[in-house]
Design an enzyme around this catalytic site. Structure first.
Site, mmCIF file in Angstrom:
data_model
loop_
_atom_site.group_PDB
_atom_site.id
_atom_site.type_symbol
_atom_site.label_atom_id
_atom_site.label_comp_id
_atom_site.label_asym_id
_atom_site.label_seq_id
_atom_site.Cartn_x
_atom_site.Cartn_y
_atom_site.Cartn_z
ATOM 1 N N LYS A 191 0.857 -1.186 0.000
ATOM 2 C CA LYS A 191 0.000 0.000 0.000
ATOM 3 C C LYS A 191 0.893 1.236 0.000
ATOM 4 O O LYS A 191 1.936 1.274 0.656
ATOM 5 C CB LYS A 191 -0.912 -0.013 1.227
ATOM 6 C CG LYS A 191 -2.000 1.061 1.169
ATOM 7 C CD LYS A 191 -2.975 0.940 2.323
ATOM 8 C CE LYS A 191 -4.106 1.952 2.152
ATOM 9 N NZ LYS A 191 -5.062 1.923 3.287
ATOM 10 N N ASN B 203 -14.131 3.129 -3.552
ATOM 11 C CA ASN B 203 -13.456 3.382 -2.284
ATOM 12 C C ASN B 203 -13.095 4.856 -2.174
ATOM 13 O O ASN B 203 -12.836 5.529 -3.179
ATOM 14 C CB ASN B 203 -12.201 2.512 -2.150
ATOM 15 C CG ASN B 203 -10.995 3.115 -2.847
ATOM 16 O OD1 ASN B 203 -10.260 3.932 -2.277
ATOM 17 N ND2 ASN B 203 -10.781 2.742 -4.120
ATOM 18 N N ASN C 281 2.856 6.211 -7.379
ATOM 19 C CA ASN C 281 1.422 6.459 -7.456
ATOM 20 C C ASN C 281 1.161 7.869 -7.981
ATOM 21 O O ASN C 281 1.148 8.834 -7.229
ATOM 22 C CB ASN C 281 0.799 6.261 -6.075
ATOM 23 C CG ASN C 281 -0.710 6.306 -6.108
ATOM 24 O OD1 ASN C 281 -1.314 6.866 -7.017
ATOM 25 N ND2 ASN C 281 -1.332 5.724 -5.103
ATOM 26 N N PHE C 282 0.954 7.959 -9.292
ATOM 27 C CA PHE C 282 0.600 9.222 -9.934
ATOM 28 C C PHE C 282 -0.881 9.230 -10.286
ATOM 29 O O PHE C 282 -1.285 9.907 -11.242
ATOM 30 C CB PHE C 282 1.403 9.399 -11.237
ATOM 31 C CG PHE C 282 2.874 9.635 -11.055
ATOM 32 C CD1 PHE C 282 3.350 10.591 -10.163
ATOM 33 C CD2 PHE C 282 3.796 8.915 -11.798
ATOM 34 C CE1 PHE C 282 4.706 10.814 -10.004
ATOM 35 C CE2 PHE C 282 5.158 9.136 -11.656
ATOM 36 C CZ PHE C 282 5.616 10.084 -10.764
ATOM 37 N N SER C 283 -1.689 8.504 -9.523
ATOM 38 C CA SER C 283 -3.031 8.251 -10.030
ATOM 39 C C SER C 283 -4.152 8.171 -9.016
ATOM 40 O O SER C 283 -5.316 8.047 -9.413
ATOM 41 C CB SER C 283 -3.005 6.948 -10.837
ATOM 42 O OG SER C 283 -2.308 5.922 -10.140
ATOM 43 N N CYS C 284 -3.882 8.232 -7.723
ATOM 44 C CA CYS C 284 -4.957 8.181 -6.735
ATOM 45 C C CYS C 284 -5.925 9.331 -7.012
ATOM 46 O O CYS C 284 -5.509 10.491 -7.037
ATOM 47 C CB CYS C 284 -4.394 8.285 -5.323
ATOM 48 S SG CYS C 284 -5.671 8.175 -4.043
ATOM 49 N N LYS D 249 2.407 4.543 -12.184
ATOM 50 C CA LYS D 249 1.025 4.067 -12.213
ATOM 51 C C LYS D 249 0.119 5.162 -12.752
ATOM 52 O O LYS D 249 0.040 6.249 -12.195
ATOM 53 C CB LYS D 249 0.588 3.637 -10.813
ATOM 54 C CG LYS D 249 -0.765 2.918 -10.794
ATOM 55 C CD LYS D 249 -1.042 2.340 -9.419
ATOM 56 C CE LYS D 249 -2.330 1.525 -9.395
ATOM 57 N NZ LYS D 249 -2.578 0.935 -8.063
ATOM 58 N N ASN E 98 -5.336 2.854 -12.566
ATOM 59 C CA ASN E 98 -5.817 3.032 -11.199
ATOM 60 C C ASN E 98 -7.335 3.205 -11.288
ATOM 61 O O ASN E 98 -7.925 3.108 -12.363
ATOM 62 C CB ASN E 98 -5.143 4.246 -10.546
ATOM 63 C CG ASN E 98 -5.121 4.135 -9.026
ATOM 64 O OD1 ASN E 98 -6.029 3.590 -8.408
ATOM 65 N ND2 ASN E 98 -4.077 4.663 -8.402
ATOM 66 N N THR E 99 -7.969 3.489 -10.171
ATOM 67 C CA THR E 99 -9.425 3.558 -10.138
ATOM 68 C C THR E 99 -9.978 4.762 -10.896
ATOM 69 O O THR E 99 -9.296 5.753 -11.118
ATOM 70 C CB THR E 99 -9.911 3.606 -8.690
ATOM 71 O OG1 THR E 99 -9.242 4.680 -8.005
ATOM 72 C CG2 THR E 99 -9.616 2.291 -7.985
#
Length: 424
Positions: free
Chosen positions: A90, A126, A185-188, A226, A253-254
């Site tokens: 995570k 989420n 993580n470039f995408s949350c 990502k 990602n989402t």
């Protein structure tokens, strides 16, 4: 930086198969090579699911995607024990104190009337943030896992604010634990963009290029970027990431969403003290969208990145071996699963491996590389589809009509030409 987990390079694609390129980063001292053709094996043997991506060897292409399934030592150990090919933890950042989650943080969409407890779950939203555990605790657990599972692949997912020094410190501290690669993580899509993190970077190619430059100048292990699907053309940030030194990209990602409104209370879901916020959508319903995004990235990589060992990791709605095969047929080297684990448990990997092997047996494929990217060649433009179909119609009409005169006979097509004029 060296290539990491994810999809391998997609270079030239021909009617005989696909070839993918080599990259520039280090693979634990091993040279990078990447080129393959899609050719079914002539001899039948037990399918081999193992893959080597950016120098990282995995027993199978199934990777725990960053999220709750990789949130602490206990669950990551469980993933390795069950046989997952790799684990992405995570996402961590320097100051976990700034990360405050709420409960409930999930909402589900079911087939049929939403809200029915009997309908199949097809969508999952989420509003969860990145890890809220102290970084030092997470780092100690990374180190413990690598000591206990030295031959298994552990990938750190990282995210920071727009601060070069902070990114450099985070990378240095994470690499000291012995992790094998990093996914950035470039995408949350929720929460973190408010702090110029996550999708706020992935949606701004100028900002992305600068941050990727900082990361790749510091990192000594393979790096994947990502990608966010919440953008008009996902190939643009993917291209920038690879040109800025990343060895691979992961997608998707989402998807930013609102799961629904409770028609009794008029409040949105997931409902926190009567309120909610848009969140990230995943599970089976996003699978077709993810396939489309991965296909676009794979074609871009094939056309523009033929001279490096770049990788691609497919993500989105994977619940069966067939779902995974689709990503691989589009060029993915690995396939990530997160929501699927939350719904079905860590032993899902056994089912995924079994079903993927069944697919390979059906087509007489012995290895993942034998069919990776095989379906890319069947995508084209709508204009070309029209031309292909019109040509096919003309050919069918010509065969049905038969020959008009003796001058129309050909040597190569003599038998078919004869048959075209038989009445029974």
């Amino acid at each position: 930086m060296s290539s990491s987990l994810g999809l391998t390079h997609l270079t030239g694609l021909t009617s005989s198969g696909t070839s993918f390129p080599p990259s520039h980063r280090r693979y634990n001292g091993r040279p990078r090579t990447s080129s393959f053709k899609i050719v079914a094996s002539e001899t039948k043997q037990e399918p081999d699911l193992s893959v080597t991506v950016n120098g990282l060897h995995m027993p199978n292409p199934f990777v725990i995607g960053s999220g709750p399934p990789g949130t602490n030592y206990k669950v990551m150990k469980k993933a390795f024990d069950e046989g997952w090919g790799a684990v992405i933890v995570k996402t961590v950042s320097l100051d976990a104190a700034k990360v405050i989650n709420v409960t409930p943080r999930y909402a589900r969409l079911r087939a049929g009337a939403n809200g029915s407890a009997k309908g199949q779950i097809i969508g999952w939203e989420n509003i969860e943030l990145i890890s809220d555990r102290p970084l030092e605790v997470m780092l100690n657990e990374f180190k413990q896992l690598k000591e206990e599972y030295p031959d298994r692949i552990l990938i750190a997912s990282i995210m920071e604010e727009y601060n070069k020094a902070a990114w450099e410190e985070l990378i240095d501290r994470v690499e000291q634990t012995g992790i094998d690669a990093m996914e950035v993580n470039f995408s949350c899509p929720h929460g973190m963009p408010e702090r110029k993190m996550g999708a706020a970077v992935g949606q701004d190619c100028d900002l992305l290029e600068e941050v990727c430059g900082w990361i790749n100048a510091k990192a000594t292990v393979p790096v994947w970027a990502k990608m966010t699907p919440n953008i008009t053309d996902i190939t643009q940030p993917a291209r920038v990431s690879l040109r800025s030194g990343c060895e691979g990209v992961a997608a998707i990602n989402t998807i930013m969403s609102v799961m629904g409104i409770n028609l009794k209370t008029l409040h949105p879901e997931p409902c926190v003290e009567g309120y909610s916020t848009p969140g990230g959508y995943s599970s089976k319903a996003v699978h077709p969208i993810a396939l489309g995004k991965v296909m676009s990235i794979a074609q871009m990589m094939k056309n523009e990145f033929q001279d490096g060992d770049y990788s691609l990791s497919g993500i989105g709605g994977v619940e069966t071996g067939g779902d995974a095969a689709e990503f691989i047929l589009l060029g993915a080297n690995t396939v990530q699963v997160c929501t699927g684990v939350m719904m079905y448990g860590y032993d899902l990997v056994s089912k995924l491996c079994s079903e993927l092997k069944d697919f390979m047996r059906t087509h007489n494929f012995s290895t993942i590389e034998e069919f990776r990217g095989a379906s890319l060649q069947y995508f084209t433009t709508h204009t070309e589809l029209v031309r292909i179909q019109q040509e096919a119609i003309r050919e069918r009409r010509a065969i049905k009509k038969g020959l008009q005169s003796d001058t129309d006979w050909t040597g190569d097509g003599f038998v078919k030409e004869s048959e075209s004029m038989v009445s029974n």
